[in-house]
Design an enzyme around this catalytic site. Structure first.
Site, PDB file in Angstrom:
ATOM      1  N   HIS A 171      -3.150  18.090 -39.080  1.00  0.00           N
ATOM      2  CA  HIS A 171      -1.841  18.173 -38.420  1.00  0.00           C
ATOM      3  C   HIS A 171      -0.947  19.230 -39.079  1.00  0.00           C
ATOM      4  O   HIS A 171      -0.419  20.107 -38.396  1.00  0.00           O
ATOM      5  CB  HIS A 171      -1.166  16.798 -38.464  1.00  0.00           C
ATOM      6  CG  HIS A 171       0.173  16.741 -37.815  1.00  0.00           C
ATOM      7  ND1 HIS A 171       0.350  16.292 -36.514  1.00  0.00           N
ATOM      8  CD2 HIS A 171       1.416  17.083 -38.251  1.00  0.00           C
ATOM      9  CE1 HIS A 171       1.627  16.354 -36.203  1.00  0.00           C
ATOM     10  NE2 HIS A 171       2.300  16.835 -37.226  1.00  0.00           N
ATOM     11  N   GLU A 172      -0.794  19.158 -40.383  1.00  0.00           N
ATOM     12  CA  GLU A 172       0.114  20.094 -41.053  1.00  0.00           C
ATOM     13  C   GLU A 172      -0.438  21.515 -40.979  1.00  0.00           C
ATOM     14  O   GLU A 172       0.316  22.472 -40.778  1.00  0.00           O
ATOM     15  CB  GLU A 172       0.352  19.689 -42.515  1.00  0.00           C
ATOM     16  CG  GLU A 172       0.847  18.253 -42.707  1.00  0.00           C
ATOM     17  CD  GLU A 172       2.013  17.851 -41.825  1.00  0.00           C
ATOM     18  OE1 GLU A 172       2.844  18.717 -41.483  1.00  0.00           O
ATOM     19  OE2 GLU A 172       2.106  16.658 -41.456  1.00  0.00           O
TER      20      GLU A 172
ATOM     21  N   ALA B  81       3.774  13.966 -44.231  1.00  0.00           N
ATOM     22  CA  ALA B  81       3.609  15.261 -44.884  1.00  0.00           C
ATOM     23  C   ALA B  81       4.504  16.275 -44.189  1.00  0.00           C
ATOM     24  O   ALA B  81       5.057  15.987 -43.130  1.00  0.00           O
ATOM     25  CB  ALA B  81       2.157  15.723 -44.814  1.00  0.00           C
ATOM     26  N   MET B  82       4.626  17.467 -44.801  1.00  0.00           N
ATOM     27  CA  MET B  82       5.540  18.458 -44.247  1.00  0.00           C
ATOM     28  C   MET B  82       4.912  19.847 -44.291  1.00  0.00           C
ATOM     29  O   MET B  82       4.395  20.280 -45.324  1.00  0.00           O
ATOM     30  CB  MET B  82       6.863  18.418 -45.035  1.00  0.00           C
ATOM     31  CG  MET B  82       7.897  19.391 -44.534  1.00  0.00           C
ATOM     32  SD  MET B  82       8.368  19.050 -42.819  1.00  0.00           S
ATOM     33  CE  MET B  82       8.714  20.705 -42.261  1.00  0.00           C
ATOM     34  N   GLU B  83       5.010  20.535 -43.158  1.00  0.00           N
ATOM     35  CA  GLU B  83       4.279  21.782 -42.933  1.00  0.00           C
ATOM     36  C   GLU B  83       4.981  23.039 -43.453  1.00  0.00           C
ATOM     37  O   GLU B  83       4.753  24.120 -42.908  1.00  0.00           O
ATOM     38  CB  GLU B  83       4.052  21.934 -41.424  1.00  0.00           C
ATOM     39  CG  GLU B  83       5.309  22.235 -40.572  1.00  0.00           C
ATOM     40  CD  GLU B  83       5.978  21.012 -39.966  1.00  0.00           C
ATOM     41  OE1 GLU B  83       5.799  19.900 -40.510  1.00  0.00           O
ATOM     42  OE2 GLU B  83       6.709  21.159 -38.959  1.00  0.00           O
ATOM     43  N   ASN B  84       5.795  22.962 -44.516  1.00  0.00           N
ATOM     44  CA  ASN B  84       6.472  24.145 -45.044  1.00  0.00           C
ATOM     45  C   ASN B  84       5.517  25.329 -45.131  1.00  0.00           C
ATOM     46  O   ASN B  84       4.384  25.182 -45.566  1.00  0.00           O
ATOM     47  CB  ASN B  84       6.999  23.844 -46.438  1.00  0.00           C
ATOM     48  CG  ASN B  84       7.670  22.495 -46.514  1.00  0.00           C
ATOM     49  OD1 ASN B  84       8.633  22.239 -45.819  1.00  0.00           O
ATOM     50  ND2 ASN B  84       7.115  21.607 -47.324  1.00  0.00           N
TER      51      ASN B  84
HETATM   52  N1  TRP Z   1       7.227  17.826 -39.585  1.00  0.00           N
HETATM   53  C1  TRP Z   1       6.679  16.693 -40.274  1.00  0.00           C
HETATM   54  C2  TRP Z   1       5.378  16.382 -39.539  1.00  0.00           C
HETATM   55  O1  TRP Z   1       4.452  17.101 -39.621  1.00  0.00           O
HETATM   56  C3  TRP Z   1       7.602  15.522 -40.212  1.00  0.00           C
HETATM   57  C4  TRP Z   1       8.381  15.215 -41.432  1.00  0.00           C
HETATM   58  C5  TRP Z   1       7.955  15.197 -42.706  1.00  0.00           C
HETATM   59  C6  TRP Z   1       9.722  14.802 -41.478  1.00  0.00           C
HETATM   60  N2  TRP Z   1       8.972  14.794 -43.521  1.00  0.00           N
HETATM   61  C7  TRP Z   1      10.044  14.535 -42.798  1.00  0.00           C
HETATM   62  C8  TRP Z   1      10.685  14.622 -40.525  1.00  0.00           C
HETATM   63  C9  TRP Z   1      11.297  14.081 -43.172  1.00  0.00           C
HETATM   64  C10 TRP Z   1      11.943  14.171 -40.887  1.00  0.00           C
HETATM   65  C11 TRP Z   1      12.247  13.921 -42.200  1.00  0.00           C
HETATM   66  O2  TRP Z   1       5.227  15.508 -38.754  1.00  0.00           O
HETATM   67 ZN    ZN Z   2       4.240  17.342 -37.316  1.00  0.00          ZN
END
Ligand code: TRP
Ligand code: ZN
Length: 870
Positions: free
Chosen positions: A299-300, A264-267
């Site tokens: 986490h996010e 997942a990604m924390e945007n």
């Molecule tokens: N920052 C994301 C996390 O919470 C990591 C992540 C999500 C990521 N998608 C990505 C890193 C794509 C590199 C490429 O851990």
């Molecule tokens: Zn992270």
């Protein structure tokens, strides 16, 4: 022109010559011709009149204007993925128009399509695939985003921050604009456009802010989103209570997508999630899936402070946000439920995967010094060892001191892009202490080996622990200096009472190791104690202490530390398996060990989850960590033998436990039920090796009667892993039942890829043409291919067919999705750890990869690093 990918070094960091204060984006979404207009407010920061260099990759440049004037071709140039403009004023406005082809973006980086929706992934360096920009985390700007798309296909148009305006246009288009008041690096930028079902809720912060919570999922999945929403609210509350950190926008959105390279990604304000970390209900998700959702949602969310409000100065500092945030999500999970289970699972990850990485050609410190492709450094080292380093600080400073440090860190650095060093300084200053030597955890790679011996002088009543630490060389780091290691110890009498040993150097059960060699003396010790060393896994080290079986059984029976108790059982198994390998004889367990395990089973009521964990024998992969040269066939043999041995020796107790500890009534996701299911299913997995009609009936009954995925899958896995005659039928039935649910079918793929059968490679190959598999979707590839790469005996077949097939897969993914390809290649890098025949085969595949035209930088870095040391 293609150039070799270039390495970047941490020591070369320089502040950017220019910065960007404001970004105004206008994105017109179309499958093949998305237009991105970016209006940048740029300001010079450097002393010298350096040219402006903006990053950009795979972009079609349509137009550039500087302060309203079109830049003619001779005013700028595009070289090596940079747009360079030579003469620019001190402060100016730049308008850049680029065109993208998101529908053909299979790398899932930048703007791409996931099913019918548009979405973005910008970390680490994906924003440069959307527009030309200063794509580095120390450039913080305020983003305004206007999105425009077809209204029927994309009723929701989402971006960071708060919605400010919207409108409709002719020809079925509509638009929405968003404003994010918090300055942020571009890796936290996100947009999503699509048609979803929306689960809504709200949360009132302790500051009285009402936050709208919105969870977007594919149509028809609302029922499976509720647990994620509950987890989110729990995470928001927990961060307020334990860390005094409070949410800072009026809206928090999560979108679940099917195509995603990672978890997942924390945007900022708009998290994008791999659907498998959002969707969960009893019928389709296992207990472990629920726990994973809880942890990733946490986490996010926790990144909002540790990552977003306070971000990284440069990507070498990745562990600043990831190690800390993993530590926070681990603590969240532990506070929510079953702390010992979580801790033991985290230790397993460290020991199998992180220690493995430390011994590989890609070994790196949690703060790397040299990087070619940043995507290669989202690793178990940066994440999980990074979290262990934070945990050691927590042990050294205790909860109160640690939280004082956190508070100072936030006060000092809110709104900044900072370094790991800044974090350590805050911890030092808040606690008036110094952590000079502790910093080596950030600098040095590798797993320290802690060798401990003891002596006891009965007449002087003196007990001494002799400690030595040594860390083997890793690529680029020959000589290692001593680490500052918190060693938590408990002492027991032979009959299992906790002994209170005292020494000036023992505080809160912790000895601080700082020298290569160090003795700790305890006086007035009336009997020789059994030491429970490294309690709680207090440091990410390998412990080398020759436990006698009797000592291990004392710890197994009496240790009050769940990790020590679990580890005692692991040591009993490891010793037995290693002995059998060394002697070339069948695995044996002493009657005393068997009795101790029986006793645990008969008294499981107090902690069924722990009993389940301590029965589970080390995986082939983790046993391989005990060897410099991995004896593949022997490992496979002894793991099989030990399972068989435990099943037959403990048959009666396993059966009794199985029937007594299954939860009564309908499925509930509750700790006591989870623990019971864990133990029942561990028993079933052993029993499946016995292959008698009674067991067959047990297996088949559980498989067909289960009202939840945990039990249904456990029965099928037990059958497959034991090569049980029911296995093929169950696989068939499972596929027929779940064919339309791709996340469930992932479990079906993974189960087959992990089978210990000589036909596994053939089935895996065949499964790549099954309807449940797709080369486009990372979840499918991880389930089938990555699972296979962890199947030690089948990947490392003597005929090299496993290697050859994996190389073919990597070649194919090199052009479609290099991030995924790079995660798979790891299995081939460790050729040094195998016999000569396998070394030759492995190197041959690596060389084939090396010679590939257009080898992606992700693969280039790893393949070079692996072959370089030849
Ligand atoms: N920052 C994301 C996390 O919470 C990591 C992540 C999500 C990521 N998608 C990505 C890193 C794509 C590199 C490429 O851990
Ligand atoms: Zn992270």
């Amino acid at each position: 022109m293609t150039t070799m990918p270039q390495a970047k070094y941490r020591k070369d960091y320089q502040t950017p010559d220019y910065t960007i204060d404001e970004v105004d984006l206008d994105i017109r979404l179309q499958d093949h011709q998305t237009l991105v207009s970016s209006r940048l407010t740029v300001r010079r920061q450097g002393e010298h009149n350096e040219p402006l260099r903006l990053d950009g990759e795979a972009l079609k440049l349509i137009n550039i204007e500087l302060d309203g004037e079109v830049l003619s071709e001779h005013r700028f140039q595009v070289v090596n993925n940079q747009l360079q403009i030579d003469d620019v004023p001190e402060a100016f406005e730049l308008l850049i128009i680029t065109q993208l082809d998101p529908a053909n973006n299979s790398a899932l980086e930048g703007l791409y399509k996931s099913g019918g929706a548009f979405c973005t992934q910008c970390e680490a360096e994906g924003f440069r695939r959307i527009t030309y920009y200063l794509d580095r985390p120390d450039v913080l700007a305020v983003f305004t985003t206007r999105l425009q798309a077809d209204k029927d296909k994309y009723p929701y148009l989402l971006a960071n921050g708060n919605k400010t305006d919207s409108g409709e246009l002719e020809n079925g288009q509509h638009w929405v604009s968003w404003h994010d008041p918090h300055p942020k690096p571009c890796y936290l930028f996100a947009v999503v456009a699509g048609d979803f079902d929306l689960l809504e809720d709200s949360y009132r912060t302790k500051h009285g802010r009402d936050v709208a919570l919105q969870l977007f999922v594919d149509k028809g999945n609302l029922g499976r989103a509720e647990f994620a929403m509950r987890s989110l609210k729990a995470a928001m509350k927990w961060d307020e209570v334990r860390f005094n950190l409070v949410y800072d926008l009026d809206i928090y959105m999560i979108v679940a997508v099917d195509f995603f390279n990672m978890g997942a990604m924390e945007n900022k304000g708009l998290n994008v999630f791999n659907a498998k970390y959002v969707l969960a209900d009893a019928k389709t998700a296992t207990d472990q899936d629920f726990l994973n959702v809880e942890s990733v949602i946490g986490h996010e969310y926790f990144h909002n402070w540790t990552g977003n409000r306070i971000t990284c100065r440069d990507w070498f500092q990745l562990s600043l946000k990831e190690g800390l945030t993993v530590f926070r999500d681990q603590e969240f999970s532990g506070d929510m439920s079953m702390r010992p289970v979580h801790r033991i699972q985290d230790v397993r990850i460290m020991r199998t995967h992180q220690f493995h990485e430390d011994s590989s050609p890609m070994a790196h410190p949690i703060r790397p010094d040299k990087v070619i492709e940043m995507n290669n450094f989202y690793t178990v080292t940066v994440y999980n060892k990074g979290a262990e380093v934070i945990r050691m600080l927590h042990s050294l400073l205790d909860e109160q001191g640690f939280q004082k440090g956190m508070q100072l860190y936030v006060e000092r650095h809110d709104g900044q892009a900072v370094t790991c060093e800044d974090f350590v300084c805050a911890m030092e200053d808040a606690n008036s202490t110094e952590l000079r030597q502790f910093r080596r955890w950030y600098e040095q790679a590798g797993t320290p080996v802690l060798s401990i011996t003891e002596s006891y002088d009965a007449s002087a009543e003196r007990y001494t622990l002799h400690c030595r630490q040594h860390t083997a060389a890793t690529p680029g780091q020959k000589k290692k200096q001593a680490f500052h290691i918190p060693l938590r110890v408990h002492f027991y009498s032979d009959s299992g009472e906790l002994l209170k040993l005292t020494s000036d150097e023992l505080k809160n059960d912790i000895l601080q190791l700082t020298e290569e060699q160090q003795d700790f003396v305890f006086e007035k010790v009336k009997e020789k104690p059994v030491p429970g060393l490294l309690a709680g896994f207090s440091a990410p080290v390998k412990l080398d202490y020759e436990y006698q079986e009797k000592q291990l059984l004392t710890l197994l029976a009496y240790s009050q530390d769940p990790f020590i108790c679990w580890d005692a059982a692991q040591q009993v198994y490891l010793q037995a398996m290693k002995k059998a390998i060394a002697a070339g004889s069948p695995v044996q367990l002493s009657q005393a060990s068997l009795d101790a395990l029986k006793h645990k089973l008969e008294n499981q009521q107090s902690d069924p989850a722990l009993v389940s964990l301590l029965l589970q024998i080390p995986s082939e992969e983790s046993l391989s960590g005990e060897y410099d040269v991995i004896p593949v066939a022997d490992i496979h043999r002894v793991c099989g033998e030990l399972k068989q041995l435990l099943a037959s020796e403990l048959e009666k107790e396993l059966k009794e436990t199985y029937s007594s500890c299954h939860p009564q009534g309908a499925y509930q996701f509750a700790p006591t039920d989870i623990a019971q299911r864990m133990l029942a299913n561990t028993c079933l997995a052993f029993l499946a090796n016995l292959k008698n009609p009674e067991i067959t009936a047990l297996l088949e009954r559980q498989f067909s009667k289960a009202d939840n995925m945990t039990d249904e899958l456990a029965a099928m896995q037990a059958a497959v892993h034991a090569n049980h005659t029911s296995a093929d039928n169950m696989l068939r039935e499972f596929a027929a039942k779940w064919q339309s649910n791709s996340l469930v079918m992932d479990k079906w793929l993974a189960t087959q890829a992990s089978a210990a059968r000589s036909s596994t490679l053939d089935s895996v190959k065949q499964l790549t043409s099954h309807g449940a598999f797709s080369w486009q979707n990372p979840n499918r590839i991880y389930s089938l291919v990555a699972t296979f790469t962890h199947n030690l005996a089948q990947l490392h077949r003597e005929d090299g067919e496993g290697y050859r097939w994996l190389r073919e897969v990597i070649v194919r993914l090199n052009s479609s999705n290099p991030q995924v390809a790079s995660r798979l290649v790891t299995a081939l890098l460790q050729w040094r750890r195998f016999d000569e025949k396998r070394q030759t085969l492995l190197k041959q595949e690596l060389k084939t990869l090396q010679e590939l035209p257009d080898l992606a930088s992700d693969l280039y870095e790893k393949v070079e690093q692996s072959l370089q040391q030849d």
